[in-house]
Design a protein around this motif. Structure first.
Motif, PDB file in Angstrom:
ATOM      1  N   LYS A 274       0.845  -1.186   0.000  1.00 40.49           N
ATOM      2  CA  LYS A 274       0.000   0.000   0.000  1.00 40.49           C
ATOM      3  C   LYS A 274       0.887   1.246   0.000  1.00 40.49           C
ATOM      4  CE  LYS A 274      -3.622  -2.613   0.430  1.00 40.49           C
ATOM      5  NZ  LYS A 274      -4.543  -2.836  -0.730  1.00 40.49           N
ATOM      6  N   LEU A 275       0.317   2.360  -0.459  1.00 38.41           N
ATOM      7  CA  LEU A 275       1.069   3.608  -0.494  1.00 38.41           C
ATOM      8  C   LEU A 275       1.088   4.247   0.891  1.00 38.41           C
ATOM      9  CD1 LEU A 275      -0.204   5.175  -3.849  1.00 38.41           C
ATOM     10  CD2 LEU A 275       1.650   3.547  -3.472  1.00 38.41           C
ATOM     11  N   GLU A 276       2.268   4.756   1.272  1.00 33.87           N
ATOM     12  CA  GLU A 276       2.427   5.431   2.561  1.00 33.87           C
ATOM     13  C   GLU A 276       3.119   6.771   2.306  1.00 33.87           C
ATOM     14  OE1 GLU A 276       5.461   4.491   6.010  1.00 33.87           O
ATOM     15  OE2 GLU A 276       3.704   3.171   6.206  1.00 33.87           O
ATOM     16  N   PHE A 277       2.471   7.860   2.708  1.00 32.27           N
ATOM     17  CA  PHE A 277       2.971   9.192   2.399  1.00 32.27           C
ATOM     18  C   PHE A 277       3.728   9.780   3.594  1.00 32.27           C
ATOM     19  CE2 PHE A 277      -0.579   8.318  -0.355  1.00 32.27           C
ATOM     20  CZ  PHE A 277      -0.136   8.772  -1.589  1.00 32.27           C
ATOM     21  N   ARG A 278       4.877  10.376   3.287  1.00 36.64           N
ATOM     22  CA  ARG A 278       5.711  10.990   4.317  1.00 36.64           C
ATOM     23  C   ARG A 278       6.081  12.417   3.925  1.00 36.64           C
ATOM     24  NH1 ARG A 278       9.896   6.054   5.956  1.00 36.64           N
ATOM     25  NH2 ARG A 278       8.260   4.510   6.477  1.00 36.64           N
ATOM     26  N   GLN A 279       6.679  13.137   4.860  1.00 27.38           N
ATOM     27  CA  GLN A 279       7.033  14.536   4.623  1.00 27.38           C
ATOM     28  C   GLN A 279       8.104  14.648   3.546  1.00 27.38           C
ATOM     29  OE1 GLN A 279       8.185  16.637   8.164  1.00 27.38           O
ATOM     30  NE2 GLN A 279       8.564  18.564   7.091  1.00 27.38           N
ATOM     31  N   LEU A 280       7.929  15.616   2.665  1.00 25.86           N
ATOM     32  CA  LEU A 280       8.884  15.839   1.577  1.00 25.86           C
ATOM     33  C   LEU A 280      10.194  16.392   2.131  1.00 25.86           C
ATOM     34  CD1 LEU A 280       8.825  15.687  -1.590  1.00 25.86           C
ATOM     35  CD2 LEU A 280       8.383  18.140  -1.553  1.00 25.86           C
ATOM     36  N   PRO A 281      11.359  15.840   1.740  1.00 31.19           N
ATOM     37  CA  PRO A 281      12.651  16.361   2.221  1.00 31.19           C
ATOM     38  C   PRO A 281      12.915  17.768   1.685  1.00 31.19           C
ATOM     39  CG  PRO A 281      12.879  14.161   1.257  1.00 31.19           C
ATOM     40  CD  PRO A 281      11.518  14.657   0.887  1.00 31.19           C
ATOM     41  N   PRO A 282      13.787  18.532   2.352  1.00 31.23           N
ATOM     42  CA  PRO A 282      14.117  19.879   1.879  1.00 31.23           C
ATOM     43  C   PRO A 282      14.748  19.854   0.486  1.00 31.23           C
ATOM     44  CG  PRO A 282      14.920  19.523   4.118  1.00 31.23           C
ATOM     45  CD  PRO A 282      14.468  18.197   3.609  1.00 31.23           C
ATOM     46  N   ASP A 283      14.385  20.842  -0.324  1.00 36.55           N
ATOM     47  CA  ASP A 283      14.982  21.075  -1.646  1.00 36.55           C
ATOM     48  C   ASP A 283      14.708  19.952  -2.646  1.00 36.55           C
ATOM     49  OD1 ASP A 283      16.169  23.473  -0.670  1.00 36.55           O
ATOM     50  OD2 ASP A 283      17.843  22.318   0.133  1.00 36.55           O
ATOM     51  N   ASP A 284      13.752  19.088  -2.357  1.00 36.91           N
ATOM     52  CA  ASP A 284      13.408  18.029  -3.304  1.00 36.91           C
ATOM     53  C   ASP A 284      12.734  18.670  -4.518  1.00 36.91           C
ATOM     54  OD1 ASP A 284      13.241  14.999  -3.588  1.00 36.91           O
ATOM     55  OD2 ASP A 284      11.178  15.579  -4.046  1.00 36.91           O
ATOM     56  N   PRO A 285      13.239  18.430  -5.729  1.00 37.59           N
ATOM     57  CA  PRO A 285      12.670  19.088  -6.908  1.00 37.59           C
ATOM     58  C   PRO A 285      11.207  18.698  -7.130  1.00 37.59           C
ATOM     59  CG  PRO A 285      14.822  18.135  -7.394  1.00 37.59           C
ATOM     60  CD  PRO A 285      14.425  17.626  -6.058  1.00 37.59           C
ATOM     61  N   ARG A 286      10.385  19.668  -7.484  1.00 35.75           N
ATOM     62  CA  ARG A 286       8.967  19.412  -7.723  1.00 35.75           C
ATOM     63  C   ARG A 286       8.724  18.802  -9.101  1.00 35.75           C
ATOM     64  NH1 ARG A 286       7.398  25.457  -6.730  1.00 35.75           N
ATOM     65  NH2 ARG A 286       9.495  25.556  -7.626  1.00 35.75           N
ATOM     66  N   GLN A 287       9.598  19.104 -10.035  1.00 40.87           N
ATOM     67  CA  GLN A 287       9.426  18.558 -11.376  1.00 40.87           C
ATOM     68  C   GLN A 287      10.788  18.400 -12.041  1.00 40.87           C
ATOM     69  OE1 GLN A 287       6.813  21.351 -13.287  1.00 40.87           O
ATOM     70  NE2 GLN A 287       8.238  23.061 -13.136  1.00 40.87           N
ATOM     71  N   ARG A 288      10.869  17.413 -12.904  1.00 38.96           N
ATOM     72  CA  ARG A 288      12.141  17.145 -13.570  1.00 38.96           C
ATOM     73  C   ARG A 288      11.848  16.465 -14.896  1.00 38.96           C
ATOM     74  NH1 ARG A 288      16.754  16.610 -10.947  1.00 38.96           N
ATOM     75  NH2 ARG A 288      16.259  18.606 -10.046  1.00 38.96           N
ATOM     76  N   ARG A 289      12.219  17.135 -15.975  1.00 41.07           N
ATOM     77  CA  ARG A 289      12.036  16.585 -17.309  1.00 41.07           C
ATOM     78  C   ARG A 289      13.063  17.212 -18.243  1.00 41.07           C
ATOM     79  NH1 ARG A 289       7.164  18.059 -21.467  1.00 41.07           N
ATOM     80  NH2 ARG A 289       7.899  16.829 -23.239  1.00 41.07           N
ATOM     81  N   PRO A 290      13.842  16.414 -18.949  1.00 46.03           N
ATOM     82  CA  PRO A 290      14.871  16.994 -19.816  1.00 46.03           C
ATOM     83  C   PRO A 290      14.317  17.460 -21.158  1.00 46.03           C
ATOM     84  CG  PRO A 290      14.951  14.615 -19.973  1.00 46.03           C
ATOM     85  CD  PRO A 290      13.889  14.938 -18.943  1.00 46.03           C
TER      86      PRO A 290
END
Length: 331
Positions: A274-290
């Motif tokens: 099952k999916l388990e949601f946790r706090q987002l770490p600092p500076d984690d990129p919101r989006q990434r696509r080349p």
């Protein structure tokens, strides 16, 4: 230690140094170079690289290994250098951030010095992390990035940015032939089971029917490139004329949310997780696509392996690593 002397270097019979050669990407690159008939010296300090990644190459004609840390000078005679040495996952590069920064900066200085002395062409494995948490989407090579220089990710992000600076200064000042690639999320067999990357995390958790840990709400996006596609692009870049230096984005432009990836892994493994949601770490990129327009035009390259197909291969690898029996899954 040195390779046997040859009268001249050529792309068909080159003496090639691969730093970080026992790592995930490095070992696949060694495979490709040996298949192409090259002489390869695989250098690794085994901090994150693993001997089993290159064990199958032992005894292959033209393949040598050397345990060495690139923060120290290396004296060999070579024609090409692929500089991949650096821990690349947050778990590993944040464990010893000072050493991570030294590996990026001192390692670049040492390998560039070697290239300068020998006249070798040198490739730098840079990263999409130079873009930080981007405000431009997708990310073109002209974007200068949005990086926190004081955060916990900075040892890697800023280390790679500094390495790019060194490469271009060595080109301008010493005429070193350089190639710089910004590598986006890559996955495939030989990933470390405990590297903390999202693909390996999800697969290991799914195979063990553990909760799939998603940081944040899972809406952040990533683009995932299968390792053989990436290696093909790296080899193509190294073979380009000297006036093509990069930086060039290398990655798959197909964009997925983290939640989509988790759901795909669960479906492909037949997991009860099952999916388990946790706090987002600092500076984690919101989006990434080349933006890979340059790679398409200059290298004639674009990824071929779809995410689902690559995940099936990667899941098979982790099943073997973890000793999890294969089950029949509808795809």
């Amino acid at each position: 230690m040195a390779f046997a002397q040859t009268s001249a270097s050529s792309l068909s019979a080159s003496r090639i140094l691969v730093t970080g050669g026992a790592g995930f990407i490095g070992s696949h690159l060694c495979d490709r170079l040996i298949e192409d008939g090259q002489e390869v010296l695989c250098v690794d300090n085994y901090y994150t690289g693993r001997r089993q990644n290159i064990a199958h190459l032992a005894g292959q004609p033209g393949f040598e290994t050397l345990r060495h840390d690139v923060t120290l000078p290396l004296y060999v005679e070579i024609d090409q250098i692929y500089n991949l040495a650096c821990p690349a996952s947050p778990v590993h590069y944040q464990f010893d951030p000072v050493q991570t920064l030294k590996t990026s900066v001192h390692g670049a200085i040492n390998m560039l010095g070697l290239a300068k002395r020998t006249g070798a062409r040198i490739f730098q494995a840079s990263t999409s992390e130079v873009y930080g948490d981007p405000t431009v989407h997708p990310q073109p090579e002209t974007y200068w990035g949005n990086v926190n220089p004081l955060g916990t990710r900075a040892c890697y992000d800023e280390g790679k940015r500094a390495a790019e600076t060194l490469f271009f200064d060595y080109r301008r000042q010493h005429r070193v032939a350089i190639k710089v690639a910004r590598i986006f999320n890559t996955y495939g067999p030989r990933m470390h089971p405990n590297d903390g990357r999202v693909v390996s995390n999800f697969i290991v958790q799914a195979l063990q029917n553990e909760p799939i840990t998603i940081y944040g709400d899972g809406s952040q996006t990533r683009s995932f490139c299968y390792v053989t596609d990436l290696v093909d692009a790296i080899v193509r870049l190294m073979a380009t004329p000297d006036d093509i230096t990069g930086p060039i984005n290398l990655g798959n432009p197909a964009e997925f949310t983290i939640r989509q990836l988790a759901e795909m892994v669960i479906a492909l493994t037949g997991s009860r997780s099952k999916l388990e949601f946790r706090q987002l770490p600092p500076d984690d990129p919101r989006q990434r696509r080349p933006d890979i327009a340059l790679a398409r035009s200059l290298l004639g390259w674009q990824p071929k392996v779809a995410l689902a197909d690559g995940l099936i291969e990667t899941i098979g690898y982790f099943r073997e690593c973890l000793g999890v029996p294969k089950i029949r899954v509808a795809v």
